[in-house]
Motif scaffolding. Structure first.
Motif, PDB file in Angstrom:
ATOM      1  N   VAL A  63       0.949  -1.114  -0.034  1.00  0.00           N
ATOM      2  CA  VAL A  63      -0.118   0.126   0.161  1.00  0.00           C
ATOM      3  C   VAL A  63       0.906   1.249  -0.144  1.00  0.00           C
ATOM      4  CG1 VAL A  63      -1.684   1.417   1.368  1.00  0.00           C
ATOM      5  CG2 VAL A  63      -1.868  -1.153   1.050  1.00  0.00           C
ATOM      6  N   VAL A  64       1.886   1.179   0.933  1.00  0.00           N
ATOM      7  CA  VAL A  64       3.041   2.327   1.033  1.00  0.00           C
ATOM      8  C   VAL A  64       3.335   2.781  -0.544  1.00  0.00           C
ATOM      9  CG1 VAL A  64       4.898   3.454   1.957  1.00  0.00           C
ATOM     10  CG2 VAL A  64       2.988   2.291   3.393  1.00  0.00           C
ATOM     11  N   TYR A  65       3.926   1.476  -1.136  1.00  0.00           N
ATOM     12  CA  TYR A  65       4.347   1.491  -2.260  1.00  0.00           C
ATOM     13  C   TYR A  65       3.528   2.197  -3.491  1.00  0.00           C
ATOM     14  CZ  TYR A  65       8.610  -1.481  -1.247  1.00  0.00           C
ATOM     15  OH  TYR A  65       9.812  -1.847  -1.080  1.00  0.00           O
ATOM     16  N   ARG A  66       2.391   1.833  -3.399  1.00  0.00           N
ATOM     17  CA  ARG A  66       1.319   2.531  -4.151  1.00  0.00           C
ATOM     18  C   ARG A  66       1.238   3.980  -4.217  1.00  0.00           C
ATOM     19  NH1 ARG A  66      -2.020  -0.723  -7.561  1.00  0.00           N
ATOM     20  NH2 ARG A  66      -1.670  -2.904  -7.090  1.00  0.00           N
ATOM     21  N   MET A  67       1.024   4.304  -2.724  1.00  0.00           N
ATOM     22  CA  MET A  67       1.202   5.772  -2.430  1.00  0.00           C
ATOM     23  C   MET A  67       2.389   6.397  -2.990  1.00  0.00           C
ATOM     24  SD  MET A  67      -0.503   5.302   1.260  1.00  0.00           S
ATOM     25  CE  MET A  67      -0.137   6.976   1.847  1.00  0.00           C
ATOM     26  N   ILE A  68       3.577   5.984  -2.759  1.00  0.00           N
ATOM     27  CA  ILE A  68       4.738   6.682  -3.279  1.00  0.00           C
ATOM     28  C   ILE A  68       4.647   6.769  -4.858  1.00  0.00           C
ATOM     29  CG2 ILE A  68       7.165   6.481  -3.396  1.00  0.00           C
ATOM     30  CD1 ILE A  68       7.298   5.116  -0.621  1.00  0.00           C
ATOM     31  N   ASN A  69       4.134   5.740  -5.572  1.00  0.00           N
ATOM     32  CA  ASN A  69       4.242   5.934  -6.892  1.00  0.00           C
ATOM     33  C   ASN A  69       3.322   6.843  -7.547  1.00  0.00           C
ATOM     34  OD1 ASN A  69       6.189   3.864  -7.215  1.00  0.00           O
ATOM     35  ND2 ASN A  69       4.389   2.156  -7.261  1.00  0.00           N
ATOM     36  N   HIS A  70       1.793   7.008  -6.607  1.00  0.00           N
ATOM     37  CA  HIS A  70       1.095   7.995  -6.906  1.00  0.00           C
ATOM     38  C   HIS A  70       1.465   9.313  -6.805  1.00  0.00           C
ATOM     39  CE1 HIS A  70      -3.022   9.820  -7.329  1.00  0.00           C
ATOM     40  NE2 HIS A  70      -2.660  10.363  -6.451  1.00  0.00           N
ATOM     41  N   THR A  71       2.230   9.681  -5.886  1.00  0.00           N
ATOM     42  CA  THR A  71       2.716  10.718  -5.305  1.00  0.00           C
ATOM     43  C   THR A  71       3.771  11.324  -6.297  1.00  0.00           C
ATOM     44  OG1 THR A  71       2.425  10.501  -3.080  1.00  0.00           O
ATOM     45  CG2 THR A  71       3.976  12.399  -3.788  1.00  0.00           C
ATOM     46  N   VAL A  72       4.771  10.297  -6.645  1.00  0.00           N
ATOM     47  CA  VAL A  72       5.582  10.591  -7.769  1.00  0.00           C
ATOM     48  C   VAL A  72       5.282  11.004  -9.211  1.00  0.00           C
ATOM     49  CG1 VAL A  72       7.841   9.692  -8.932  1.00  0.00           C
ATOM     50  CG2 VAL A  72       7.557   9.149  -6.591  1.00  0.00           C
ATOM     51  N   ILE A  73       4.314  10.229  -9.391  1.00  0.00           N
ATOM     52  CA  ILE A  73       3.360  10.486 -10.923  1.00  0.00           C
ATOM     53  C   ILE A  73       2.971  12.110 -10.684  1.00  0.00           C
ATOM     54  CG2 ILE A  73       1.572   9.556 -12.324  1.00  0.00           C
ATOM     55  CD1 ILE A  73       2.329   7.056 -11.522  1.00  0.00           C
ATOM     56  N   LYS A  74       2.060  12.126  -9.602  1.00  0.00           N
ATOM     57  CA  LYS A  74       1.344  13.482  -9.589  1.00  0.00           C
ATOM     58  C   LYS A  74       2.395  14.668  -9.570  1.00  0.00           C
ATOM     59  CE  LYS A  74      -1.879  16.043  -6.493  1.00  0.00           C
ATOM     60  NZ  LYS A  74      -2.657  15.844  -5.400  1.00  0.00           N
ATOM     61  N   ARG A  75       3.377  14.694  -8.936  1.00  0.00           N
ATOM     62  CA  ARG A  75       4.618  15.701  -8.994  1.00  0.00           C
ATOM     63  C   ARG A  75       5.130  15.983 -10.364  1.00  0.00           C
ATOM     64  NH1 ARG A  75       5.134  18.215  -4.482  1.00  0.00           N
ATOM     65  NH2 ARG A  75       4.660  17.282  -2.560  1.00  0.00           N
ATOM     66  N   GLU A  76       5.233  14.555 -11.041  1.00  0.00           N
ATOM     67  CA  GLU A  76       5.914  14.718 -12.496  1.00  0.00           C
ATOM     68  C   GLU A  76       4.907  15.622 -13.538  1.00  0.00           C
ATOM     69  OE1 GLU A  76       7.908  11.669 -15.610  1.00  0.00           O
ATOM     70  OE2 GLU A  76       7.041  10.830 -13.853  1.00  0.00           O
ATOM     71  N   LYS A  77       3.685  15.238 -13.122  1.00  0.00           N
ATOM     72  CA  LYS A  77       2.712  15.808 -14.088  1.00  0.00           C
ATOM     73  C   LYS A  77       2.605  17.362 -13.568  1.00  0.00           C
ATOM     74  CE  LYS A  77      -0.170  11.780 -15.087  1.00  0.00           C
ATOM     75  NZ  LYS A  77      -1.502  11.136 -15.080  1.00  0.00           N
ATOM     76  N   ASN A  78       2.688  17.757 -12.455  1.00  0.00           N
ATOM     77  CA  ASN A  78       2.463  19.027 -12.097  1.00  0.00           C
ATOM     78  C   ASN A  78       3.728  20.002 -12.503  1.00  0.00           C
ATOM     79  OD1 ASN A  78       0.344  18.545 -10.445  1.00  0.00           O
ATOM     80  ND2 ASN A  78       1.440  18.278  -8.512  1.00  0.00           N
ATOM     81  N   ARG A  79       4.764  19.534 -13.003  1.00  0.00           N
ATOM     82  CA  ARG A  79       5.860  20.133 -13.207  1.00  0.00           C
ATOM     83  C   ARG A  79       6.725  19.584 -14.483  1.00  0.00           C
ATOM     84  NH1 ARG A  79      10.277  23.699  -9.999  1.00  0.00           N
ATOM     85  NH2 ARG A  79      11.575  24.001 -11.518  1.00  0.00           N
ATOM     86  N   MET A  80       6.499  20.113 -15.630  1.00  0.00           N
ATOM     87  CA  MET A  80       7.218  19.659 -16.850  1.00  0.00           C
ATOM     88  C   MET A  80       8.764  19.496 -16.955  1.00  0.00           C
ATOM     89  SD  MET A  80       4.525  18.374 -18.339  1.00  0.00           S
ATOM     90  CE  MET A  80       5.178  17.717 -19.717  1.00  0.00           C
ATOM     91  N   GLY A  81       9.153  20.597 -16.077  1.00  0.00           N
ATOM     92  CA  GLY A  81      10.665  20.525 -16.211  1.00  0.00           C
ATOM     93  C   GLY A  81      11.452  19.597 -15.218  1.00  0.00           C
ATOM     94  N   MET A  82      10.665  19.051 -14.379  1.00  0.00           N
ATOM     95  CA  MET A  82      11.107  18.269 -13.172  1.00  0.00           C
ATOM     96  C   MET A  82      11.906  17.009 -13.899  1.00  0.00           C
ATOM     97  SD  MET A  82      11.581  17.976 -10.148  1.00  0.00           S
ATOM     98  CE  MET A  82      12.146  16.739  -8.871  1.00  0.00           C
ATOM     99  N   ASN A  83      13.026  16.867 -13.448  1.00  0.00           N
ATOM    100  CA  ASN A  83      13.947  15.590 -13.967  1.00  0.00           C
ATOM    101  C   ASN A  83      13.243  14.486 -13.603  1.00  0.00           C
ATOM    102  OD1 ASN A  83      15.792  13.766 -14.722  1.00  0.00           O
ATOM    103  ND2 ASN A  83      17.431  15.021 -13.846  1.00  0.00           N
TER     104      ASN A  83
END
Length: 309
Positions: A63-83
């Protein structure tokens, strides 16, 4: 006076008989323990508890892994310039920490089912933690701050930021320090632990503000119209200009001039170059239409002597 007879030392045969007797008692005890129904009930209960502990631990980790993946994907979509590689690294780091903590808790719970005293183990871990905390306090602070800078995407490589008195382009972000390259050439290496306030100039579009002064004798409406037409094609000629520049109107009435303000929305941290181009183009446009831009003048007078023609 009575004399006690000395004790006869045990013979080899006696030792063998005692050993066999103890072995038989131990064997009978094991057989009785294995044939006791209560023993198997206890083993079954312990096995079920251990299986539940392992299962619940794996579910929590998943469950924690899924939460981390969801958070990472969300932050990647919020900012296109993020590495994306930095986000992937942070995600893996969080997963490793989660797995380590949950497996440690699982082992402690399993040991407690075998009636192992956990107090000395926890006390030893606490002492080690305190020693590490006092010995590497600044390092831990730098690493924790750097982790949250990367995870929260406060700034990225290539951003122009201001940290305290230092301002420049971010060249490197690490877990321990951040390297900033100022526009005059200096390179500042700042420990993450001392970064308390950050101003990021690269997240949103900036506004170029230009004030142009004209003489009181000139027509304000005509000057505004000339400046508006001069900047109509600026977005086409300068890719940093996002929207059409706007002439807001009279900004200030000074002693010898009328100030007109012009603004233009441009890409992050490009307002300086856009302002210089707007100044040059509006000056040329006003001069071409004969609109005077006031400037200090030096007036000299020549005295004419009486009798001179």
């Amino acid at each position: 006076m009575l004399w006690a007879e000395p004790a006869t030392p045990p013979t080899v045969e006696d030792n063998i008989e005692n050993t066999l007797s103890l072995f038989e008692k131990w064997q009978h005890g094991i057989i009785d323990w294995l044939t006791d129904s209560g023993t198997w009930e206890m083993i079954l209960v312990k096995a079920i508890k251990i299986a539940l502990i392992v299962l619940i631990t794996r579910i929590v980790i998943r469950v924690v892994y899924r939460m981390i993946n969801h958070t990472v994907i969300k932050r990647e979509k919020n900012r296109m310039g993020m590495n994306p590689r930095r986000l992937l690294t942070v995600g893996k780091l969080l997963k490793n920490v989660t797995s380590l903590v949950m497996n440690f808790i699982m082992i402690l719970l399993i040991l407690s089912e075998f009636n192992v005293n956990l107090a000395p183990l926890l006390a030893g871990a606490g002492v080690v933690g305190l020693a590490v905390g006092f010995g590497a306090q600044s390092l831990v602070k730098d690493v924790m701050t750097g982790f949250f800078i990367i995870f929260e995407d406060q700034f990225a490589v290539g951003d122009v930021i201001k940290v305290g008195q230092f301002q420049g382009t971010v060249e490197m972000i690490g877990l321990r320090s951040t390297r900033i390259h100022s526009w005059t050439g200096e390179v500042h290496i700042i420990p993450n632990g001392i970064i308390t306030e950050v101003t990021n100039f690269s997240l949103n579009n900036s506004i170029a503000v230009v004030d142009i002064s004209i003489a009181y004798e000139e027509n304000v409406e005509e000057a505004i119209d000339v400046m508006s037409k001069a900047l109509e094609t600026l977005p086409e000629r300068n890719e940093n200009v996002v929207t059409l520049p706007q002439v807001l109107g009279v900004q200030m009435l000074a002693a010898s001039e009328v100030t007109i303000r012009v603004i233009a929305e441009c890409r992050p941290y490009t307002q300086a170059g856009v302002s210089r181009q707007m100044n040059a183009e509006m000056k040329k446009a006003l001069e071409d239409h004969g609109i005077e831009i006031p400037y200090p003048r030096l007036v000299t007078y020549q005295r004419v002597e009486q009798g001179e023609s």
